[in-house]
Design a protein around this motif. Structure first.
Motif, PDB file in Angstrom:
ATOM      1  N   ILE A 223       0.846  -1.196   0.000  1.00 40.45           N
ATOM      2  CA  ILE A 223       0.000   0.000   0.000  1.00 40.45           C
ATOM      3  C   ILE A 223       0.881   1.245   0.000  1.00 40.45           C
ATOM      4  CG2 ILE A 223      -1.601   1.376   1.392  1.00 40.45           C
ATOM      5  CD1 ILE A 223      -2.912  -1.166   2.282  1.00 40.45           C
ATOM      6  N   PRO A 224       0.636   2.195  -0.922  1.00 39.89           N
ATOM      7  CA  PRO A 224       1.405   3.450  -0.912  1.00 39.89           C
ATOM      8  C   PRO A 224       1.036   4.287   0.309  1.00 39.89           C
ATOM      9  CG  PRO A 224      -0.314   3.517  -2.590  1.00 39.89           C
ATOM     10  CD  PRO A 224      -0.312   2.124  -2.045  1.00 39.89           C
ATOM     11  N   LEU A 225       1.904   4.301   1.293  1.00 35.11           N
ATOM     12  CA  LEU A 225       1.618   4.948   2.568  1.00 35.11           C
ATOM     13  C   LEU A 225       1.293   6.435   2.395  1.00 35.11           C
ATOM     14  CD1 LEU A 225       1.504   4.499   5.641  1.00 35.11           C
ATOM     15  CD2 LEU A 225       3.950   5.056   5.724  1.00 35.11           C
ATOM     16  N   SER A 226       1.965   7.081   1.439  1.00 35.76           N
ATOM     17  CA  SER A 226       1.764   8.518   1.232  1.00 35.76           C
ATOM     18  C   SER A 226       0.360   8.841   0.716  1.00 35.76           C
ATOM     19  CB  SER A 226       2.812   9.053   0.251  1.00 35.76           C
ATOM     20  OG  SER A 226       2.718   8.382  -0.990  1.00 35.76           O
TER      21      SER A 226
ATOM     22  N   GLN B 121       8.730   2.804   1.948  1.00 38.05           N
ATOM     23  CA  GLN B 121       7.477   3.555   2.078  1.00 38.05           C
ATOM     24  C   GLN B 121       7.622   4.691   3.101  1.00 38.05           C
ATOM     25  OE1 GLN B 121       4.908   3.376   0.276  1.00 38.05           O
ATOM     26  NE2 GLN B 121       4.298   1.294  -0.272  1.00 38.05           N
ATOM     27  N   LEU B 122       8.301   4.420   4.201  1.00 41.75           N
ATOM     28  CA  LEU B 122       8.517   5.452   5.221  1.00 41.75           C
ATOM     29  C   LEU B 122       9.462   6.544   4.716  1.00 41.75           C
ATOM     30  CD1 LEU B 122       8.812   3.078   8.309  1.00 41.75           C
ATOM     31  CD2 LEU B 122       7.002   4.773   7.933  1.00 41.75           C
ATOM     32  N   VAL B 123      10.507   6.124   4.031  1.00 38.92           N
ATOM     33  CA  VAL B 123      11.457   7.083   3.452  1.00 38.92           C
ATOM     34  C   VAL B 123      10.745   8.003   2.467  1.00 38.92           C
ATOM     35  CG1 VAL B 123      13.391   7.262   1.829  1.00 38.92           C
ATOM     36  CG2 VAL B 123      13.538   5.700   3.785  1.00 38.92           C
ATOM     37  N   ASN B 124       9.954   7.410   1.598  1.00 38.93           N
ATOM     38  CA  ASN B 124       9.249   8.174   0.571  1.00 38.93           C
ATOM     39  C   ASN B 124       8.298   9.206   1.191  1.00 38.93           C
ATOM     40  OD1 ASN B 124       8.456   8.676  -2.236  1.00 38.93           O
ATOM     41  ND2 ASN B 124       6.516   7.733  -1.647  1.00 38.93           N
ATOM     42  N   LEU B 125       7.616   8.811   2.248  1.00 44.10           N
ATOM     43  CA  LEU B 125       6.669   9.710   2.896  1.00 44.10           C
ATOM     44  C   LEU B 125       7.369  10.819   3.666  1.00 44.10           C
ATOM     45  CD1 LEU B 125       3.820  10.536   3.806  1.00 44.10           C
ATOM     46  CD2 LEU B 125       4.024   8.863   5.664  1.00 44.10           C
ATOM     47  N   LEU B 126       8.455  10.487   4.383  1.00 49.50           N
ATOM     48  CA  LEU B 126       9.037  11.416   5.338  1.00 49.50           C
ATOM     49  C   LEU B 126      10.101  12.360   4.771  1.00 49.50           C
ATOM     50  CD1 LEU B 126       9.338   9.085   8.470  1.00 49.50           C
ATOM     51  CD2 LEU B 126       7.674  10.904   8.069  1.00 49.50           C
ATOM     52  N   ILE B 127      10.824  11.953   3.726  1.00 50.98           N
ATOM     53  CA  ILE B 127      11.928  12.813   3.268  1.00 50.98           C
ATOM     54  C   ILE B 127      11.957  13.055   1.765  1.00 50.98           C
ATOM     55  CG2 ILE B 127      13.426  12.265   5.222  1.00 50.98           C
ATOM     56  CD1 ILE B 127      14.907  10.285   3.503  1.00 50.98           C
ATOM     57  N   ASN B 128      11.046  12.461   1.024  1.00 47.51           N
ATOM     58  CA  ASN B 128      11.021  12.742  -0.417  1.00 47.51           C
ATOM     59  C   ASN B 128      10.515  14.170  -0.649  1.00 47.51           C
ATOM     60  OD1 ASN B 128      10.631  12.818  -3.221  1.00 47.51           O
ATOM     61  ND2 ASN B 128      10.126  10.647  -3.292  1.00 47.51           N
ATOM     62  N   PRO B 129      11.288  15.026  -1.336  1.00 44.72           N
ATOM     63  CA  PRO B 129      10.859  16.415  -1.560  1.00 44.72           C
ATOM     64  C   PRO B 129       9.504  16.543  -2.248  1.00 44.72           C
ATOM     65  CG  PRO B 129      13.166  16.135  -2.162  1.00 44.72           C
ATOM     66  CD  PRO B 129      12.620  14.764  -1.894  1.00 44.72           C
ATOM     67  N   SER B 130       9.125  15.553  -3.048  1.00 40.14           N
ATOM     68  CA  SER B 130       7.838  15.618  -3.742  1.00 40.14           C
ATOM     69  C   SER B 130       6.660  15.471  -2.778  1.00 40.14           C
ATOM     70  CB  SER B 130       7.767  14.536  -4.826  1.00 40.14           C
ATOM     71  OG  SER B 130       7.853  13.243  -4.255  1.00 40.14           O
ATOM     72  N   ASN B 131       6.914  15.004  -1.572  1.00 38.34           N
ATOM     73  CA  ASN B 131       5.863  14.849  -0.564  1.00 38.34           C
ATOM     74  C   ASN B 131       5.978  15.896   0.542  1.00 38.34           C
ATOM     75  OD1 ASN B 131       4.583  12.621  -1.761  1.00 38.34           O
ATOM     76  ND2 ASN B 131       6.043  11.185  -0.842  1.00 38.34           N
ATOM     77  N   GLU B 132       6.515  17.032   0.219  1.00 41.17           N
ATOM     78  CA  GLU B 132       6.758  18.073   1.228  1.00 41.17           C
ATOM     79  C   GLU B 132       5.467  18.516   1.924  1.00 41.17           C
ATOM     80  OE1 GLU B 132       8.955  22.457   1.573  1.00 41.17           O
ATOM     81  OE2 GLU B 132       8.831  21.409  -0.348  1.00 41.17           O
ATOM     82  N   VAL B 133       4.383  18.655   1.164  1.00 45.36           N
ATOM     83  CA  VAL B 133       3.106  19.066   1.759  1.00 45.36           C
ATOM     84  C   VAL B 133       2.604  18.003   2.735  1.00 45.36           C
ATOM     85  CG1 VAL B 133       0.697  19.621   1.288  1.00 45.36           C
ATOM     86  CG2 VAL B 133       2.490  20.475  -0.225  1.00 45.36           C
TER      87      VAL B 133
ATOM     88  N   ALA C 157      14.631   7.944   8.915  1.00 47.35           N
ATOM     89  CA  ALA C 157      14.303   7.630   7.523  1.00 47.35           C
ATOM     90  C   ALA C 157      15.532   7.800   6.625  1.00 47.35           C
ATOM     91  CB  ALA C 157      13.161   8.532   7.044  1.00 47.35           C
ATOM     92  N   LYS C 158      16.356   8.826   6.900  1.00 49.97           N
ATOM     93  CA  LYS C 158      17.580   9.017   6.126  1.00 49.97           C
ATOM     94  C   LYS C 158      18.536   7.841   6.305  1.00 49.97           C
ATOM     95  CE  LYS C 158      17.435  14.080   6.186  1.00 49.97           C
ATOM     96  NZ  LYS C 158      18.078  15.317   6.693  1.00 49.97           N
ATOM     97  N   LYS C 159      18.552   7.305   7.525  1.00 52.53           N
ATOM     98  CA  LYS C 159      19.382   6.123   7.780  1.00 52.53           C
ATOM     99  C   LYS C 159      18.868   4.942   6.960  1.00 52.53           C
ATOM    100  CE  LYS C 159      20.765   2.994  11.514  1.00 52.53           C
ATOM    101  NZ  LYS C 159      20.603   2.654  12.945  1.00 52.53           N
TER     102      LYS C 159
END
Length: 488
Positions: free
Chosen positions: A78-81, A110-122, A155-157
């Motif tokens: 499931i895409p968490l974002s 999934q956690l990395v994508n949600l928490l630190i991906n610039p495209s998910n800044e909002v 998440a960066k780790k």
């Protein structure tokens, strides 16, 4: 309208059938049974399934270990974002962290994508607000005590671990790592990846981020232009589509002032298979490359001007052509030397010239002009004699040439048509230090001199005869010190 099979599964799921609940969640994830893809609804049914399994008796639960494992696998798909506003987001949040501690690559991504991906800044701002309002005491999750910034560090780790691992998310993790770097570091990393690993994707990415050399390289590769030091040769048979893409990237590099890009564009505009074929545009690109110092473009421009010399309006025919060919020669273009010899005269050795002996006397007189008390007109005549020797001029040219206008960057232009229209101008190459020194000294002497100060041709001839007679009478070769004469 929902199919009968879907309605049947939905009915069973509502009655608590774990298998039906998982199948229903799968339908909302994949769109099977013509179901709209709704990750939030899928998460709700997976939570119900999870609770159903948790509520089973110990005996039954031991037989459902496989089902729990499959359920976890399904949850990580499931895409968490996309489930942040789902009522079951808190359930997913805890499960994903639990699975990440169990080293699930999918959960970590999934956690990395949600928490630190610039495209998910909002979304990240919304997660931070959700965490502040969440009752952390009700959660047994190990990360429940961490604030949002600490979760981002975790998440960066995870991101670095995924980038260093061999999993289906390694490629995505490396791409995100590069994106998170400052732009200069990103470009350096991408370009190094292209140079070291021949990574085509890294080349495209660095070009998209604006690296000029990457735009140039990509354009040359698409056009199949052979770049050996400088782009010189283009392969035939390349399709119009590829040439259009090549022209796009080369134009971007050209706007950055890249001379090789301008030269390559000139080549492309000359290709018959290119839909934008234009000889005029090609010449414009070559001219721009020449202006920026591209050796082959300079030679090409000079050769083109020389071919068209009869049609070009210029004060002295061949002057423009010789300038560009000379520039190319300075950069080692072999063909330029041969063509330049056809345009410019070469007289590098003053000892072999007709005025050498007289020029030695004139040079000595100038070096001791205070002693000899030479007047200004005689000083100017001495400079004329020295210049005439350096560039092997005729007597008419010696007397009539406009000394202050002789020198150009690469040659001298001897033009006396203002007095003798039938004598054609001469272009003589400046090749030695002594030639340049004599021009510099004469230029200083003649600066500010009025055009009519030296008189007409008859007056100049008379003064020349007097000066030469005086030089031969009053200065002997014994008086000339070798170190004093710069003509040797």
């Amino acid at each position: 309208m929902a199919s009968r099979e879907f309605l049947k599964i939905l009915s069973s799921a509502r009655l608590g059938d774990v298998f039906a609940q998982q199948k229903l969640a799968s339908a909302y994830l994949t769109g099977s049974f013509k179901t709209p893809i709704q990750p939030g609804n899928a998460l709700i049914w997976l939570e119900k399934c999870y609770l159903s399994l948790k509520n089973q008796s110990l005996e039954e639960k031991s037989s459902e270990v496989g089902d729990v494992s499959r359920l976890y696998e399904q949850i990580t798909q499931i895409p968490l974002s996309e489930t942040l506003h789902s009522p079951s987001f808190g359930f997913a949040w805890d499960i994903f962290w639990e699975l990440s501690h169990a080293n699930s690559a999918s959960a970590k991504w999934q956690l990395v994508n949600l928490l630190i991906n610039p495209s998910n800044e909002v979304l990240q701002g919304q997660v931070e607000q959700w965490l502040k309002s969440k009752n952390t005491l009700a959660s047994n999750n190990k990360v429940s005590a961490l604030n949002f910034e600490e979760l981002q560090e975790l998440a960066k780790k995870y991101l670095q671990e995924l980038a260093d691992s061999e999993s289906t998310f390694t490629h995505l993790a490396k791409a995100l790592l590069i994106e998170l770097q400052p732009k200069n570091q990103t470009l350096t990393s991408l370009w190094d990846s292209w140079v070291a690993e021949n990574n085509e994707e890294a080349l495209h990415r660095s070009a998209e981020l604006g690296l000029t050399v990457a735009k140039l390289t990509l354009g040359l590769r698409l056009a199949r232009i052979d770049q050996i030091g400088q782009a010189e040769k283009i392969e035939g048979g390349k399709s119009n589509a590829s040439l259009k893409k090549a022209a796009y990237w080369l134009e971007l590099a050209a706007k950055d002032g890249d001379r090789d890009a301008w030269f390559a564009l000139g080549e492309i505009y000359r290709r018959p298979q290119f839909s934008g074929y234009s000889a005029t545009e090609s010449d414009r690109c070559f001219d721009r490359a020449a202006d920026l110092g591209h050796a082959q473009a300079q030679f090409r421009k000079g050769a083109n001007l020389w071919r068209k010399r009869e049609k070009i309006e210029e004060p002295v025919r061949g002057l423009q052509a010789s300038y560009w060919i000379w520039q190319a020669q300075q950069q080692g273009v072999a063909e330029a030397t041969e063509l330049l010899q056809k345009i410019l005269e070469s007289v590098p050795n003053p000892k072999r010239n007709d005025w050498y002996e007289l020029a030695l006397l004139a040079d000595h007189a100038l070096n001791h002009h205070a002693e000899h008390k030479l007047d200004e007109e005689w000083i100017l005549m001495c400079h004329r004699i020295i210049i005439a020797n350096q560039f092997q001029m005729s007597k008419a040219e010696l007397l009539l040439c406009e000394v202050s206008q002789l020198q150009h960057e690469h040659c001298v232009v001897v033009d006396i048509r203002w007095e003798l229209p039938k004598i054609l101008p001469r272009l003589i190459q400046i090749e030695t230090i002594s030639q340049r020194r004599s021009l510099l000294a004469a230029g200083k002497a003649f600066s500010g001199t009025a055009l009519d100060q030296e008189g007409n041709l008859r007056q100049r001839r008379y003064r020349f005869d007097r000066v030469t007679a005086w030089l031969n009478t009053n200065i002997t070769k014994r008086q000339i010190d070798e170190s004093d004469a710069e003509l040797v």
